[in-house]
Motif scaffolding. Structure first.
Motif, PDB file in Angstrom:
ATOM      1  N   MET A 224       0.823  -1.180   0.000  1.00 23.24           N
ATOM      2  CA  MET A 224       0.000   0.000   0.000  1.00 23.24           C
ATOM      3  C   MET A 224       0.869   1.246   0.000  1.00 23.24           C
ATOM      4  O   MET A 224       0.846   1.987  -0.964  1.00 23.24           O
ATOM      5  CB  MET A 224      -0.919  -0.012   1.201  1.00 23.24           C
ATOM      6  N   ALA A 225       1.624   1.478   1.093  1.00 25.07           N
ATOM      7  CA  ALA A 225       2.472   2.671   1.158  1.00 25.07           C
ATOM      8  C   ALA A 225       3.448   2.523   2.317  1.00 25.07           C
ATOM      9  O   ALA A 225       3.176   1.809   3.278  1.00 25.07           O
ATOM     10  CB  ALA A 225       1.619   3.917   1.364  1.00 25.07           C
ATOM     11  N   PHE A 226       4.573   3.206   2.200  1.00 25.09           N
ATOM     12  CA  PHE A 226       5.499   3.283   3.318  1.00 25.09           C
ATOM     13  C   PHE A 226       6.245   4.602   3.257  1.00 25.09           C
ATOM     14  O   PHE A 226       6.312   5.258   2.219  1.00 25.09           O
ATOM     15  CB  PHE A 226       6.471   2.093   3.349  1.00 25.09           C
ATOM     16  N   TYR A 227       6.792   4.985   4.399  1.00 22.56           N
ATOM     17  CA  TYR A 227       7.571   6.207   4.504  1.00 22.56           C
ATOM     18  C   TYR A 227       8.659   5.974   5.531  1.00 22.56           C
ATOM     19  O   TYR A 227       8.398   5.404   6.592  1.00 22.56           O
ATOM     20  CB  TYR A 227       6.670   7.379   4.932  1.00 22.56           C
ATOM     21  N   ILE A 228       9.863   6.373   5.233  1.00 23.47           N
ATOM     22  CA  ILE A 228      10.972   6.225   6.164  1.00 23.47           C
ATOM     23  C   ILE A 228      11.075   7.516   6.965  1.00 23.47           C
ATOM     24  O   ILE A 228      11.304   8.586   6.400  1.00 23.47           O
ATOM     25  CB  ILE A 228      12.303   5.969   5.423  1.00 23.47           C
ATOM     26  N   GLY A 229      10.872   7.432   8.264  1.00 25.59           N
ATOM     27  CA  GLY A 229      10.933   8.613   9.108  1.00 25.59           C
ATOM     28  C   GLY A 229      10.773   8.239  10.563  1.00 25.59           C
ATOM     29  O   GLY A 229      10.794   7.072  10.933  1.00 25.59           O
ATOM     30  N   ASP A 230      10.576   9.242  11.389  1.00 19.78           N
ATOM     31  CA  ASP A 230      10.407   9.022  12.821  1.00 19.78           C
ATOM     32  C   ASP A 230       8.925   8.771  13.130  1.00 19.78           C
ATOM     33  O   ASP A 230       8.118   8.588  12.235  1.00 19.78           O
ATOM     34  CB  ASP A 230      10.946  10.204  13.620  1.00 19.78           C
ATOM     35  N   CYS A 231       8.576   8.773  14.392  1.00 21.75           N
ATOM     36  CA  CYS A 231       7.186   8.521  14.817  1.00 21.75           C
ATOM     37  C   CYS A 231       6.430   9.814  15.049  1.00 21.75           C
ATOM     38  O   CYS A 231       5.579   9.895  15.934  1.00 21.75           O
ATOM     39  CB  CYS A 231       7.185   7.669  16.088  1.00 21.75           C
ATOM     40  N   SER A 232       6.713  10.828  14.256  1.00 22.00           N
ATOM     41  CA  SER A 232       6.073  12.127  14.445  1.00 22.00           C
ATOM     42  C   SER A 232       4.797  12.243  13.619  1.00 22.00           C
ATOM     43  O   SER A 232       4.493  11.402  12.775  1.00 22.00           O
ATOM     44  CB  SER A 232       7.035  13.243  14.033  1.00 22.00           C
ATOM     45  N   GLN A 233       4.068  13.309  13.865  1.00 20.69           N
ATOM     46  CA  GLN A 233       2.849  13.578  13.119  1.00 20.69           C
ATOM     47  C   GLN A 233       3.171  13.883  11.653  1.00 20.69           C
ATOM     48  O   GLN A 233       2.406  13.520  10.762  1.00 20.69           O
ATOM     49  CB  GLN A 233       2.068  14.728  13.754  1.00 20.69           C
ATOM     50  N   ASP A 234       4.302  14.503  11.397  1.00 23.83           N
ATOM     51  CA  ASP A 234       4.713  14.773  10.015  1.00 23.83           C
ATOM     52  C   ASP A 234       4.917  13.479   9.233  1.00 23.83           C
ATOM     53  O   ASP A 234       4.502  13.357   8.079  1.00 23.83           O
ATOM     54  CB  ASP A 234       5.997  15.603   9.976  1.00 23.83           C
ATOM     55  N   SER A 235       5.545  12.490   9.861  1.00 21.95           N
ATOM     56  CA  SER A 235       5.750  11.197   9.206  1.00 21.95           C
ATOM     57  C   SER A 235       4.428  10.486   8.974  1.00 21.95           C
ATOM     58  O   SER A 235       4.209   9.892   7.914  1.00 21.95           O
ATOM     59  CB  SER A 235       6.678  10.320  10.043  1.00 21.95           C
ATOM     60  N   ALA A 236       3.530  10.539   9.956  1.00 25.59           N
ATOM     61  CA  ALA A 236       2.209   9.929   9.794  1.00 25.59           C
ATOM     62  C   ALA A 236       1.463  10.586   8.641  1.00 25.59           C
ATOM     63  O   ALA A 236       0.787   9.911   7.858  1.00 25.59           O
ATOM     64  CB  ALA A 236       1.410  10.047  11.089  1.00 25.59           C
ATOM     65  N   HIS A 237       1.608  11.884   8.508  1.00 22.85           N
ATOM     66  CA  HIS A 237       0.961  12.615   7.411  1.00 22.85           C
ATOM     67  C   HIS A 237       1.524  12.178   6.057  1.00 22.85           C
ATOM     68  O   HIS A 237       0.782  12.015   5.081  1.00 22.85           O
ATOM     69  CB  HIS A 237       1.139  14.122   7.610  1.00 22.85           C
TER      70      HIS A 237
ATOM     71  N   VAL B 121       2.786   9.216   5.307  1.00 27.61           N
ATOM     72  CA  VAL B 121       2.233   7.889   5.005  1.00 27.61           C
ATOM     73  C   VAL B 121       0.799   8.038   4.510  1.00 27.61           C
ATOM     74  O   VAL B 121       0.399   7.412   3.526  1.00 27.61           O
ATOM     75  CB  VAL B 121       2.282   6.962   6.242  1.00 27.61           C
ATOM     76  N   TRP B 122       0.029   8.862   5.182  1.00 28.73           N
ATOM     77  CA  TRP B 122      -1.376   9.074   4.816  1.00 28.73           C
ATOM     78  C   TRP B 122      -1.493   9.566   3.370  1.00 28.73           C
ATOM     79  O   TRP B 122      -2.335   9.093   2.608  1.00 28.73           O
ATOM     80  CB  TRP B 122      -2.023  10.057   5.779  1.00 28.73           C
ATOM     81  N   LEU B 123      -0.641  10.498   2.983  1.00 29.02           N
ATOM     82  CA  LEU B 123      -0.687  11.041   1.629  1.00 29.02           C
ATOM     83  C   LEU B 123      -0.301  10.007   0.576  1.00 29.02           C
ATOM     84  O   LEU B 123      -0.755  10.082  -0.567  1.00 29.02           O
ATOM     85  CB  LEU B 123       0.237  12.259   1.513  1.00 29.02           C
TER      86      LEU B 123
ATOM     87  N   ARG C 111      -3.325  11.535  15.473  1.00 27.78           N
ATOM     88  CA  ARG C 111      -4.436  12.444  15.758  1.00 27.78           C
ATOM     89  C   ARG C 111      -4.444  13.574  14.738  1.00 27.78           C
ATOM     90  O   ARG C 111      -3.452  14.231  14.489  1.00 27.78           O
ATOM     91  CB  ARG C 111      -4.317  13.004  17.171  1.00 27.78           C
ATOM     92  N   GLY C 112      -5.572  13.804  14.125  1.00 25.56           N
ATOM     93  CA  GLY C 112      -5.703  14.845  13.115  1.00 25.56           C
ATOM     94  C   GLY C 112      -5.320  14.381  11.722  1.00 25.56           C
ATOM     95  O   GLY C 112      -5.571  15.073  10.754  1.00 25.56           O
ATOM     96  N   ILE C 113      -4.709  13.202  11.615  1.00 22.25           N
ATOM     97  CA  ILE C 113      -4.322  12.658  10.304  1.00 22.25           C
ATOM     98  C   ILE C 113      -5.378  11.647   9.845  1.00 22.25           C
ATOM     99  O   ILE C 113      -5.941  11.780   8.772  1.00 22.25           O
ATOM    100  CB  ILE C 113      -2.933  11.972  10.377  1.00 22.25           C
ATOM    101  N   ILE C 114      -5.633  10.653  10.679  1.00 18.26           N
ATOM    102  CA  ILE C 114      -6.631   9.625  10.364  1.00 18.26           C
ATOM    103  C   ILE C 114      -7.976  10.091  10.907  1.00 18.26           C
ATOM    104  O   ILE C 114      -8.075  10.441  12.083  1.00 18.26           O
ATOM    105  CB  ILE C 114      -6.252   8.266  10.998  1.00 18.26           C
ATOM    106  N   PRO C 115      -9.019  10.085  10.075  1.00 18.37           N
ATOM    107  CA  PRO C 115     -10.338  10.478  10.576  1.00 18.37           C
ATOM    108  C   PRO C 115     -10.771   9.594  11.752  1.00 18.37           C
ATOM    109  O   PRO C 115     -10.537   8.378  11.745  1.00 18.37           O
ATOM    110  CB  PRO C 115     -11.256  10.272   9.373  1.00 18.37           C
ATOM    111  N   THR C 116     -11.377  10.191  12.748  1.00 15.61           N
ATOM    112  CA  THR C 116     -11.759   9.487  13.970  1.00 15.61           C
ATOM    113  C   THR C 116     -12.637   8.274  13.697  1.00 15.61           C
ATOM    114  O   THR C 116     -12.474   7.226  14.330  1.00 15.61           O
ATOM    115  CB  THR C 116     -12.490  10.455  14.922  1.00 15.61           C
ATOM    116  N   ALA C 117     -13.539   8.368  12.749  1.00  8.27           N
ATOM    117  CA  ALA C 117     -14.442   7.257  12.437  1.00  8.27           C
ATOM    118  C   ALA C 117     -13.694   6.048  11.866  1.00  8.27           C
ATOM    119  O   ALA C 117     -14.174   4.918  11.967  1.00  8.27           O
ATOM    120  CB  ALA C 117     -15.509   7.717  11.450  1.00  8.27           C
TER     121      ALA C 117
END
Length: 106
Positions: A1-14, A16-18, A40-46
């Protein structure tokens, strides 16, 4: 599906999401560990389920995280194959993921 090499920050999560396909971002349910701050704020709560420690719901990804350094020797610092360039790490990980997914599909 997708991967991103980075730390465990919100920027890295964003990042991956993109990189996820749009259909996954719209319809899939995402189960994550207790690192809820990054998601939080990246993946919709639902669509977001946080599993408690020890629940066993993240076994597959934790197993994969252990398999990576066992099968991709350039990720292990004290080997002759260790890469100093990030681009080489990313290439090796991408190659391994593609190969691993083909093994699982068979």
């Amino acid at each position: 599906m997708a991967f991103y090499i980075g730390d465990c920050s919100q920027d890295s999560a964003h990042q991956v999401w993109l990189r996820l396909p749009t259909s996954y971002r719209q319809q899939a349910t995402f189960i994550t560990d207790n690192n809820g701050e990054a998601y939080r704020g990246i993946i919709p709560t639902a669509q977001h389920q946080i599993c408690p420690n020890g629940s066993g719901q993240t076994n597959a990804i934790e197993r994969f995280n252990c398999t990576l350094p066992q099968r991709v020797s350039r990720l292990v610092r004290q080997t002759l194959l260790f890469s100093k360039k990030l681009a080489n790490h990313i290439g090796a990980i991408k190659f391994f993921i593609c190969h691993y997914n083909q093994e699982v599909i068979r």
